[in-house]
Design an enzyme around this catalytic site. Structure first.
Site, PDB file in Angstrom:
ATOM      1  N   GLY A 114       0.831  -1.209   0.000  1.00  0.00           N
ATOM      2  CA  GLY A 114       0.000   0.000   0.000  1.00  0.00           C
ATOM      3  C   GLY A 114       0.862   1.253   0.000  1.00  0.00           C
ATOM      4  N   ASN A 115       2.028   1.143   0.660  1.00  0.00           N
ATOM      5  CA  ASN A 115       2.943   2.281   0.754  1.00  0.00           C
ATOM      6  C   ASN A 115       3.544   2.648  -0.604  1.00  0.00           C
ATOM      7  OD1 ASN A 115       4.447  -0.303   1.165  1.00  0.00           O
ATOM      8  ND2 ASN A 115       6.163   1.089   0.971  1.00  0.00           N
ATOM      9  N   LYS A 132     -10.123  -7.836   8.856  1.00  0.00           N
ATOM     10  CA  LYS A 132      -9.403  -6.773   8.155  1.00  0.00           C
ATOM     11  C   LYS A 132     -10.119  -5.432   8.311  1.00  0.00           C
ATOM     12  CE  LYS A 132      -7.163  -5.813   3.769  1.00  0.00           C
ATOM     13  NZ  LYS A 132      -5.795  -5.659   4.253  1.00  0.00           N
ATOM     14  N   LYS A 160      -3.132  -9.233  -0.320  1.00  0.00           N
ATOM     15  CA  LYS A 160      -2.489  -9.165  -1.638  1.00  0.00           C
ATOM     16  C   LYS A 160      -1.244 -10.049  -1.745  1.00  0.00           C
ATOM     17  CE  LYS A 160       1.326  -6.271  -1.292  1.00  0.00           C
ATOM     18  NZ  LYS A 160       1.404  -6.320   0.145  1.00  0.00           N
ATOM     19  N   LYS A 210       3.274 -12.044   4.227  1.00  0.00           N
ATOM     20  CA  LYS A 210       4.397 -11.969   3.272  1.00  0.00           C
ATOM     21  C   LYS A 210       5.263 -13.218   3.416  1.00  0.00           C
ATOM     22  CE  LYS A 210       4.568  -6.981   3.775  1.00  0.00           C
ATOM     23  NZ  LYS A 210       3.491  -6.744   2.823  1.00  0.00           N
TER      24      LYS A 210
HETATM   25  P1  ADP Z   1       2.371  -3.546   2.907  1.00  0.00           P
HETATM   26  O1  ADP Z   1       1.473  -2.386   2.655  1.00  0.00           O
HETATM   27  O2  ADP Z   1       3.643  -3.447   2.137  1.00  0.00           O
HETATM   28  O3  ADP Z   1       1.707  -4.890   2.753  1.00  0.00           O
HETATM   29  P2  ADP Z   1       2.345  -4.005   5.797  1.00  0.00           P
HETATM   30  O4  ADP Z   1       2.160  -2.848   6.723  1.00  0.00           O
HETATM   31  O5  ADP Z   1       1.214  -4.924   5.598  1.00  0.00           O
HETATM   32  O6  ADP Z   1       2.872  -3.387   4.419  1.00  0.00           O
HETATM   33  O7  ADP Z   1       3.619  -4.862   6.284  1.00  0.00           O
HETATM   34  C1  ADP Z   1       4.869  -4.272   6.529  1.00  0.00           C
HETATM   35  C2  ADP Z   1       5.033  -3.992   8.018  1.00  0.00           C
HETATM   36  O8  ADP Z   1       5.118  -5.207   8.743  1.00  0.00           O
HETATM   37  C3  ADP Z   1       6.294  -3.292   8.434  1.00  0.00           C
HETATM   38  O9  ADP Z   1       6.199  -1.887   8.266  1.00  0.00           O
HETATM   39  C4  ADP Z   1       6.439  -3.691   9.916  1.00  0.00           C
HETATM   40  O10 ADP Z   1       5.945  -2.663  10.736  1.00  0.00           O
HETATM   41  C5  ADP Z   1       5.496  -4.886  10.068  1.00  0.00           C
HETATM   42  N1  ADP Z   1       6.090  -6.079  10.701  1.00  0.00           N
HETATM   43  C6  ADP Z   1       5.405  -6.925  11.509  1.00  0.00           C
HETATM   44  N2  ADP Z   1       6.161  -7.945  11.915  1.00  0.00           N
HETATM   45  C7  ADP Z   1       7.387  -7.767  11.333  1.00  0.00           C
HETATM   46  C8  ADP Z   1       8.593  -8.516  11.351  1.00  0.00           C
HETATM   47  N3  ADP Z   1       8.719  -9.659  12.057  1.00  0.00           N
HETATM   48  N4  ADP Z   1       9.641  -8.048  10.637  1.00  0.00           N
HETATM   49  C9  ADP Z   1       9.525  -6.905   9.910  1.00  0.00           C
HETATM   50  N5  ADP Z   1       8.391  -6.154   9.863  1.00  0.00           N
HETATM   51  C10 ADP Z   1       7.319  -6.574  10.563  1.00  0.00           C
HETATM   52 MG    MG Z   2       0.049  -5.664   3.889  1.00  0.00          MG
END
Ligand code: ADP
Ligand code: MG
Length: 323
Positions: free
Chosen positions: A14-15, A138, A223, A285
């Site tokens: 999303g970023n 969600k 996603k 992820k």
């Molecule tokens: P996107 O929009 O790219 O899907 P998300 O916010 O869903 O981003 O996921 C990325 C975030 O996951 C990071 O900014 C971090 O704050 C969080 N996060 C949670 N657990 C972890 C972890 N174990 N290692 C790294 N980041 C983590």
């Molecule tokens: Mg995400």
């Protein structure tokens, strides 16, 4: 896939569209779309085949908010969530499609290295009885007071939960994706030399009825999990998940946090089960990476958008590889 070339499925977070500090005006979206397009054009220059997907959490929420404003002030009926998901695919797909077209044209890659760029409205099959439908998790859309939430819940049947950051927010189910309905078309277009933007927001969740007909469902797929289904079905070489953090960490958010560089899939599974990766953010992820490698993928990479190229070459990010 195209002979002799590596095919990469890129999942943009999303970023990638609305970064921290952005107001979320169209100019912000365009600037961010061009950042992603620059990277993708570089990969095209190097002869990679590319399929792009993207998140839509913030945008589906924004669409729902626009709809709720219309509902209150102008009595314009809202569309259901599957339609909102389709709108978000069109919105973000269009911006990426134009940014990519322009970058490729600028670099004189259009017509030579790629035949064109296009966005596919993608429906993603889910199980109608997925347990996620009984447990919406969600968060989407704006924050409401308890009273407003109760009113909307009565009027529209929406489910609300208290948000950890205060107030009440709509929550929707996030079912596990099975596969993309349009996968054959996506595959053919990639083989024919097109850059395809597909499965935005994890795809529009649909189920197939007894007669084989498709129907949309009220939910938002993750996603990253959608991207894995697409990457595995395409027999892509690499699943590249781009986000706003450099690596996945063990013991994230604690003084013992440890960044992961290269992890074998069995190790990744062990860490996943130990609960190192938060559900709804890093969790899916890592799970997508594990599934991709288990399904025959060579490598799944999780990296910061700005380090995508270095990560692909093995110099940044977290890589999940076969045992
Ligand atoms: P996107 O929009 O790219 O899907 P998300 O916010 O869903 O981003 O996921 C990325 C975030 O996951 C990071 O900014 C971090 O704050 C969080 N996060 C949670 N657990 C972890 C972890 N174990 N290692 C790294 N980041 C983590
Ligand atoms: Mg995400």
């Amino acid at each position: 896939m195209k002979k002799g070339l590596d095919t990469i499925v890129i999942a943009l977070g999303g970023n990638a569209f609305q970064t921290k500090g952005d107001r979320g005006v169209a100019e912000d979206y365009w600037r961010n779309a061009y950042t992603a397009a620059e990277l993708i054009a570089r990969l095209i220059e190097e002869n990679y085949g590319v399929v792009v997907t993207h998140g839509n959490g913030p945008q589906v929420g924004i669409i729902a908010e626009w709809m709720s404003l219309g509902l209150k002030e102008k009595n314009i009926p809202p569309m259901p969530l599957d339609v909102a998901g389709a709108m978000s695919q069109g919105w973000l797909g269009y911006m990426l499609q134009q940014a990519l077209y322009n970058k490729l044209a600028e670099k004189k890659l259009l017509g030579s290295k790629v035949r064109g760029v296009l966005t596919i409205i993608t429906q993603t099959l889910v199980n109608r009885n997925d347990p996620a439908f009984n447990d919406p998790t969600k968060y989407i859309g704006p924050w409401y007071s308890k009273e407003e939430a109760e009113k909307l819940s009565r009027e529209l049947g929406w489910v609300f939960k208290p948000d950890p950051r205060g107030g009440y927010r709509r929550v929707v189910p996030s079912p596990d994706p099975i596969g993309q309905i349009e996968i054959d078309a996506i595959k053919m277009l990639v083989e024919q030399g097109f850059i395809v933007i597909a499965d935005g927001g994890g795809g529009i969740p649909v189920y197939r009825d007894e007669n084989g007909l498709l129907h949309g469902l009220e939910g938002v797929i993750d996603k990253d999990l959608g991207a894995e289904r697409m990457a595995s079905a395409l027999k892509a070489d690499v699943l590249l998940i781009l986000t706003d953090i450099e690596k996945a960490f063990l013991n994230y958010g604690t003084p013992n946090a440890k960044p992961l560089d290269v992890v074998k899939v069995s190790e990744a599974l062990k860490y996943y089960r130990e609960g190192h990766f938060k559900p709804g953010s890093m969790g899916p992820k890592i799970l997508a990476g594990i599934r991709f490698v288990q399904n025959g993928g060579k490598m799944a990479v999780i990296a910061h958008l700005k380090q995508a190229y270095e990560a692909l070459k093995g110099n940044a990010g977290t890589r999940i590889i076969p045992d």
